[in-house]
Design a protein around this motif. Sequence first.
Motif, short mmCIF file in Angstrom:
data_model
loop_
_atom_site.label_atom_id
_atom_site.label_comp_id
_atom_site.label_asym_id
_atom_site.label_seq_id
_atom_site.Cartn_x
_atom_site.Cartn_y
_atom_site.Cartn_z
N CYS A 91 69.35 34.47 -0.90
CA CYS A 91 70.20 33.35 -0.47
C CYS A 91 69.36 32.09 -0.48
O CYS A 91 68.78 31.70 0.56
CB CYS A 91 70.77 33.63 0.91
SG CYS A 91 71.85 35.08 0.98
N CYS B 84 71.47 37.40 4.81
CA CYS B 84 71.48 37.79 3.40
C CYS B 84 71.17 39.29 3.32
O CYS B 84 70.19 39.75 3.90
CB CYS B 84 70.42 36.99 2.64
SG CYS B 84 70.72 36.86 0.86
N TYR C 22 73.82 32.82 5.05
CA TYR C 22 74.81 32.07 4.29
C TYR C 22 76.12 32.06 5.06
O TYR C 22 76.31 32.84 6.02
CB TYR C 22 75.02 32.71 2.91
CG TYR C 22 75.77 34.02 2.96
CD1 TYR C 22 77.14 34.08 2.71
CD2 TYR C 22 75.11 35.20 3.27
CE1 TYR C 22 77.83 35.28 2.76
CE2 TYR C 22 75.80 36.41 3.33
CZ TYR C 22 77.15 36.45 3.07
OH TYR C 22 77.84 37.63 3.14
#
Length: 204
Positions: A74, A68, A57
Motif C-alpha cells: 500500500c 495492508c 488504506y
Amino acid sequence: ICPPAANQERVPSLVQLCGAGTYSVTGAELFCYSCTAGQACTNTTVGGVITCPQGTYSPAASTKCTSCPPGFMCPHPYFLPIACPASMYSRGNAVSCTECPAGYFCNSTTVAPVPCHAGTYSTGNATVCTECPAGFYCPRTAIEEPLPCLPGRYAEGNATYCVSCPAGYRCPNATMAPEVNGSDLCPPGTYAPENSTRCTDCPC
C-alpha cells in the motif's frame, strides 16, 4: 445537518444525522461531506476525520483505516492494495514489497523467504532454488552462488561437495566422474596420485 428553512428548536424532526463515512463541519450544513480515499471518518464530526497512516488504506466514505494485507503493498493510503509480484513478498502493513534475497526462494508472496537447501542456490528474486550445476558444489543452506570444484575433483550436479579423483585415474573434467576401465584410467607406464587431472610418466 439542517435542510432548508429547518429550525432545530421549532422543527426537530427535520434535523438529520450524517451517515457512516460522512461528517459535518458545523452541524448546520445542508449536506454531509464524505471522507475521501485515504481518510477515515471515525465519527460524524470534522474532528473525527483522520488521515490513514502508511501501510494502511481506505476507500472513500470509510469509517476506519484498514491494514495492508500480507502479499500486498500500500504505497499510498488512498490506493487500494497492490499485489506483490512473484519472487517478492510482504508480511502485512507494507508500503512496498520486498525482494526475495539471494540464497532464498519465495514461493508465496505472503510468507517470509525460505533458505535454499544444501545442493541448491539462488542469486535472488527466485521462486524456486536452482540445482547446483555439474562441476560445482553448494555445501550448505542459503548459498548465493555455486562454488567451483578444485582441479582433480568433480561433481555431477546437485552436489554438496566435490569428489576427489581416485589414485590411478585422471579427472580432466570437473563435471563427470572418471571412466572406470576407460580412457581416464592411467595406462601402463604412467601413474596418478589422488586428485590428478592427468597421468604422469613413470620415471625411468
